[in-house]
Structures are given as structure tokens and as C-alpha cells.
Design an enzyme around this catalytic site. Sequence first.
Site, PDB file in Angstrom:
ATOM      1  N   CYS A 185       0.835  -1.223   0.000  1.00 46.98           N
ATOM      2  CA  CYS A 185       0.000   0.000   0.000  1.00 46.98           C
ATOM      3  C   CYS A 185       0.861   1.261   0.000  1.00 46.98           C
ATOM      4  CB  CYS A 185      -0.969   0.022   1.172  1.00 46.98           C
ATOM      5  SG  CYS A 185      -0.224   0.011   2.782  1.00 46.98           S
ATOM      6  N   VAL A 186       0.236   2.321  -0.503  1.00 46.61           N
ATOM      7  CA  VAL A 186       0.872   3.644  -0.602  1.00 46.61           C
ATOM      8  C   VAL A 186      -0.117   4.654  -0.003  1.00 46.61           C
ATOM      9  CG1 VAL A 186       1.517   5.438  -2.291  1.00 46.61           C
ATOM     10  CG2 VAL A 186       2.268   3.072  -2.626  1.00 46.61           C
ATOM     11  N   TYR A 197       4.995   1.136  -7.754  1.00 51.48           N
ATOM     12  CA  TYR A 197       5.857   0.463  -8.732  1.00 51.48           C
ATOM     13  C   TYR A 197       7.282   0.339  -8.174  1.00 51.48           C
ATOM     14  CZ  TYR A 197       8.063  -0.670 -13.166  1.00 51.48           C
ATOM     15  OH  TYR A 197       8.780  -1.295 -14.159  1.00 51.48           O
ATOM     16  N   ASN A 223      -9.968  -5.028  -7.662  1.00 52.84           N
ATOM     17  CA  ASN A 223      -8.999  -3.975  -7.316  1.00 52.84           C
ATOM     18  C   ASN A 223      -8.204  -3.579  -8.578  1.00 52.84           C
ATOM     19  OD1 ASN A 223      -7.072  -2.291  -6.240  1.00 52.84           O
ATOM     20  ND2 ASN A 223      -6.666  -3.562  -4.445  1.00 52.84           N
ATOM     21  N   GLU A 224      -8.825  -2.733  -9.387  1.00 50.22           N
ATOM     22  CA  GLU A 224      -8.224  -2.381 -10.685  1.00 50.22           C
ATOM     23  C   GLU A 224      -6.864  -1.694 -10.548  1.00 50.22           C
ATOM     24  OE1 GLU A 224      -9.064  -3.438 -13.599  1.00 50.22           O
ATOM     25  OE2 GLU A 224     -10.832  -4.458 -12.806  1.00 50.22           O
ATOM     26  N   TYR A 230       0.430  -4.428 -10.748  1.00 54.30           N
ATOM     27  CA  TYR A 230       1.174  -5.694 -10.831  1.00 54.30           C
ATOM     28  C   TYR A 230       1.455  -6.082 -12.281  1.00 54.30           C
ATOM     29  CZ  TYR A 230      -0.098  -5.949  -5.913  1.00 54.30           C
ATOM     30  OH  TYR A 230      -0.250  -5.663  -4.586  1.00 54.30           O
TER      31      TYR A 230
HETATM   32  C1  LIG Z   1      -1.059  -8.101  -2.177  1.00 55.93           C
HETATM   33  C2  LIG Z   1      -1.824  -6.880  -1.849  1.00 55.93           C
HETATM   34  O1  LIG Z   1      -1.498  -6.269  -0.918  1.00 55.93           O
HETATM   35  S1  LIG Z   1      -3.081  -6.386  -2.871  1.00 55.93           S
HETATM   36  C3  LIG Z   1      -3.625  -4.838  -2.244  1.00 55.93           C
HETATM   37  C4  LIG Z   1      -3.074  -3.687  -2.986  1.00 55.93           C
HETATM   38  N1  LIG Z   1      -3.186  -2.497  -2.148  1.00 55.93           N
HETATM   39  C5  LIG Z   1      -4.303  -1.721  -2.059  1.00 55.93           C
HETATM   40  O2  LIG Z   1      -5.323  -1.956  -2.690  1.00 55.93           O
HETATM   41  C6  LIG Z   1      -4.216  -0.557  -1.072  1.00 55.93           C
HETATM   42  C7  LIG Z   1      -4.791   0.731  -1.660  1.00 55.93           C
HETATM   43  N2  LIG Z   1      -4.127   1.110  -2.913  1.00 55.93           N
HETATM   44  C8  LIG Z   1      -2.870   1.614  -2.944  1.00 55.93           C
HETATM   45  O3  LIG Z   1      -2.207   1.726  -1.919  1.00 55.93           O
HETATM   46  C9  LIG Z   1      -2.329   2.045  -4.287  1.00 55.93           C
HETATM   47  O4  LIG Z   1      -3.408   2.408  -5.119  1.00 55.93           O
HETATM   48  C10 LIG Z   1      -1.476   0.976  -5.018  1.00 55.93           C
HETATM   49  C11 LIG Z   1      -0.427   0.362  -4.076  1.00 55.93           C
HETATM   50  C12 LIG Z   1      -2.347  -0.166  -5.559  1.00 55.93           C
HETATM   51  C13 LIG Z   1      -0.772   1.664  -6.197  1.00 55.93           C
HETATM   52  O5  LIG Z   1       0.193   2.560  -5.683  1.00 55.93           O
HETATM   53  P1  LIG Z   1       0.652   3.855  -6.493  1.00 55.93           P
HETATM   54  O6  LIG Z   1       1.876   4.378  -5.840  1.00 55.93           O
HETATM   55  O7  LIG Z   1      -0.478   4.795  -6.641  1.00 55.93           O
HETATM   56  O8  LIG Z   1       0.987   3.231  -7.926  1.00 55.93           O
HETATM   57  P2  LIG Z   1       1.996   3.820  -9.008  1.00 55.93           P
HETATM   58  O9  LIG Z   1       1.904   5.306  -9.035  1.00 55.93           O
HETATM   59  O10 LIG Z   1       3.331   3.216  -8.805  1.00 55.93           O
HETATM   60  O11 LIG Z   1       1.356   3.264 -10.352  1.00 55.93           O
HETATM   61  C14 LIG Z   1       2.005   2.297 -11.154  1.00 55.93           C
HETATM   62  C15 LIG Z   1       1.022   1.788 -12.184  1.00 55.93           C
HETATM   63  O12 LIG Z   1      -0.083   1.154 -11.549  1.00 55.93           O
HETATM   64  C16 LIG Z   1      -1.289   1.442 -12.283  1.00 55.93           C
HETATM   65  N3  LIG Z   1      -2.193   2.216 -11.419  1.00 55.93           N
HETATM   66  C17 LIG Z   1      -1.956   2.627 -10.147  1.00 55.93           C
HETATM   67  N4  LIG Z   1      -3.043   3.255  -9.660  1.00 55.93           N
HETATM   68  C18 LIG Z   1      -3.978   3.235 -10.632  1.00 55.93           C
HETATM   69  C19 LIG Z   1      -5.314   3.726 -10.717  1.00 55.93           C
HETATM   70  N5  LIG Z   1      -5.918   4.353  -9.699  1.00 55.93           N
HETATM   71  N6  LIG Z   1      -5.993   3.528 -11.869  1.00 55.93           N
HETATM   72  C20 LIG Z   1      -5.424   2.879 -12.912  1.00 55.93           C
HETATM   73  N7  LIG Z   1      -4.141   2.398 -12.886  1.00 55.93           N
HETATM   74  C21 LIG Z   1      -3.439   2.571 -11.755  1.00 55.93           C
HETATM   75  C22 LIG Z   1      -0.866   2.235 -13.505  1.00 55.93           C
HETATM   76  O13 LIG Z   1      -0.588   1.306 -14.520  1.00 55.93           O
HETATM   77  C23 LIG Z   1       0.400   2.905 -13.013  1.00 55.93           C
HETATM   78  O14 LIG Z   1       1.280   3.211 -14.060  1.00 55.93           O
HETATM   79  P3  LIG Z   1       1.136   4.643 -14.806  1.00 55.93           P
HETATM   80  O15 LIG Z   1       1.072   5.682 -13.722  1.00 55.93           O
HETATM   81  O16 LIG Z   1       2.367   4.701 -15.646  1.00 55.93           O
HETATM   82  O17 LIG Z   1      -0.148   4.556 -15.575  1.00 55.93           O
END
Ligand SMILES: CC(=O)SCCNC(=O)CCNC(=O)[C@H](O)C(C)(C)COP(=O)(O)OP(=O)(O)OC[C@H]1O[C@@H](n2cnc3c(N)ncnc32)[C@H](O)[C@@H]1OP(=O)(O)O
Length: 261
Positions: A185-186, A197, A223-224, A230
Site C-alpha cells: 500500500c501507498v 511500482y 482492485n483495478e 502488478y
Molecule cells: C497483495 C496486496 O497487498 S493487494 C492490495 C493492494 N493495495 C491496495 O489496494 C491498497 C490501496 N491502494 C494503494 O495503496 C495504491 O493504489 C497501489 C499500491 C495499488 C498503487 O500505488 P501507487 O503508488 O499509486 O501506484 P503507481 O503510481 O506506482 O502506479 C504504477 C502503475 O499502476 C497502475 N495504477 C496505479 N493506480 C492506478 C489507478 N488508480 N488507476 C489505474 N491504474 C493505476 C498504472 O498502470 C500505473 O502506471 P502509470 O502511472 O504509468 O499509468
Amino acid sequence: MTLLSSLCSCPPIPCSWFPLTSNTNAFSKNLRTQIQSSASTNIFTQKLDTTLLSIAESFYEDELWAAACLRVRSFHQFRPDAFGIQDHMRYLAEREFEALKERVSGKRLGFRRVSCVNASLPLSHIASLSDDLCSSCKFSANGEDRIVVGTLDLNQCLSLPDEIVGLKPKVTGADITRAYLSNVCVAEELHRNGLGYALLEVSKLVANDWGITDLYVHVAVDNEPAKKLYMKSGFVYESDEPAWQARFLDRPRRLLLWSGL
Ligand SMILES: CC(=O)SCCNC(=O)CCNC(=O)[C@H](O)C(C)(C)COP(=O)(O)OP(=O)(O)OC[C@H]1O[C@@H](n2cnc3c(N)ncnc32)[C@H](O)[C@@H]1OP(=O)(O)O
């Protein structure tokens, strides 16, 4: 300042990566160099400069506490006006903190090794962003107040409790060469800055250093953002949880994604 950060229009924010583990020999010099070079080349976004990357090879409780608080913030939805919400959040954070300490100290049965990888920023750089984030996810390192803004666990084990099991590698010894990511998570305030990433890239370097060949992650089918993250990081579909199991565990169905290292 790196070449990349000098090309950037926004002022860069120094960011550090801290894989925390109880095993003080876990991180080789080679790994340190690899992470440092990936920080100054690949892991870079508009707002974040990772040139101050470092690795902590020991067990820092206050940073683990900050990571536990970020997980509670990220994985639970709270109504801010709900009665007793602060007490409830503290209870959840304490539970996660104790479980995390147990895993990274190697005391949890079934886990060969667990590392908590955190991204952190100096408090002074994000103080204006969110009072709540700064107060709940703060820790001190070398006399500086920092905020954990991203976190995950890298688990070297055959399977995670209540989760579908990865099938690779097919040879014996999978308990040594298979690992799962969890608790990725972030901080909401810093989404879409490349932190998620970057956390994955750093954890792959750590996994490589441990001799992991097959890295897995579970993600809810709906969880899009996480699925896209990933996929971008090279994970592909391997299997999915049967609907009955998800219903039995009262949660959204999970996909199991795999990445070969
Ligand atoms: C095993 C597990 O833990 S699964 C649970 C995953 N965690 C969660 O759901 C917790 C809540 N969510 C989060 O903390 C965040 O949204 C995360 C961890 C999923 C993503 O973290 P971020 O730092 O925002 O991702 P980051 O900026 O590195 O994005 C990398 C790529 O992910 C994809 N991505 C990330 N967020 C989104 C979004 N809201 N919509 C579409 N694509 C997205 C894109 O492909 C993006 O690449 P791009 O920016 O070049 O298009």
C-alpha cells in the site's frame, strides 16, 4: 541532484527504501549497490527523488509501527465522525504491529524469512500534505523525522494463510525459492507517483538476493489499480480463488499473479 531530477520541473523529494529484517546478513553489498543504482535510474517520478535510498538491516520498531499505521489507514474505510474511531484504529494498528514484528523477527511458523520494505519521506517535505498522515506514520531515523508513505512485506514461504498457493517452481525446494508479496500500500495522498511500482522493483531486488525464483501476489478481482500496478511490474495471471472459498472467507475473490525472477 541526479540528471533525472534536474530534468524534472517539480522540486524533487528525497525518498528512502528500508527493507527491515531480523537477519542482519540478509542484504549483500551487491544488493545494496543494485538498489542504489535502480533508485537513481529507474525509480523516479515527477515528485519523488529516490537518490537518498538506503537499506536498514536491523529491526526498527518505530518504523514498523509507522508502517502498521499506514496499513490500517490504507486497508480500512473509516467514517471520521464514527464513535471511538481513534481507539479502534489504534487497536488495529497494535494488532498489525505485533503480527509484523513476529514475522520479521522470524518467529512466525511457516515463514522462512519476512522483510518489511518501506518507502519514507522527510517530514519537512510533506508536512503540508496531510496532518493525519504526518502524525500517524511518523518515525525518527538518524535524528530526522520521516513519514512512511509506502509499505509491503516480502514473505519467503510455501503459502500464505487463507490464500491460494503458487505452483512454481515445480521442483523440490520451493519453500526456499518461492515468495509472496503482501500488504502492498501507498498513502492515498501520494497515489500515482510511482511509489507502488518502485516498492515492487525494490522488493524484487531483495527477493533476487534471497535466491527467490518465483514471486507471487494475491489481488482482489475488483482492485483495478492494484491489478494494473502488478501487470505493469511484469506479473501475469496464474490462477484464481474458487467463488465458494471467497464466500466462506467473506471477502472479494482473489487472483494469484506470478512473476519469474
Ligand atoms: C497483495 C496486496 O497487498 S493487494 C492490495 C493492494 N493495495 C491496495 O489496494 C491498497 C490501496 N491502494 C494503494 O495503496 C495504491 O493504489 C497501489 C499500491 C495499488 C498503487 O500505488 P501507487 O503508488 O499509486 O501506484 P503507481 O503510481 O506506482 O502506479 C504504477 C502503475 O499502476 C497502475 N495504477 C496505479 N493506480 C492506478 C489507478 N488508480 N488507476 C489505474 N491504474 C493505476 C498504472 O498502470 C500505473 O502506471 P502509470 O502511472 O504509468 O499509468
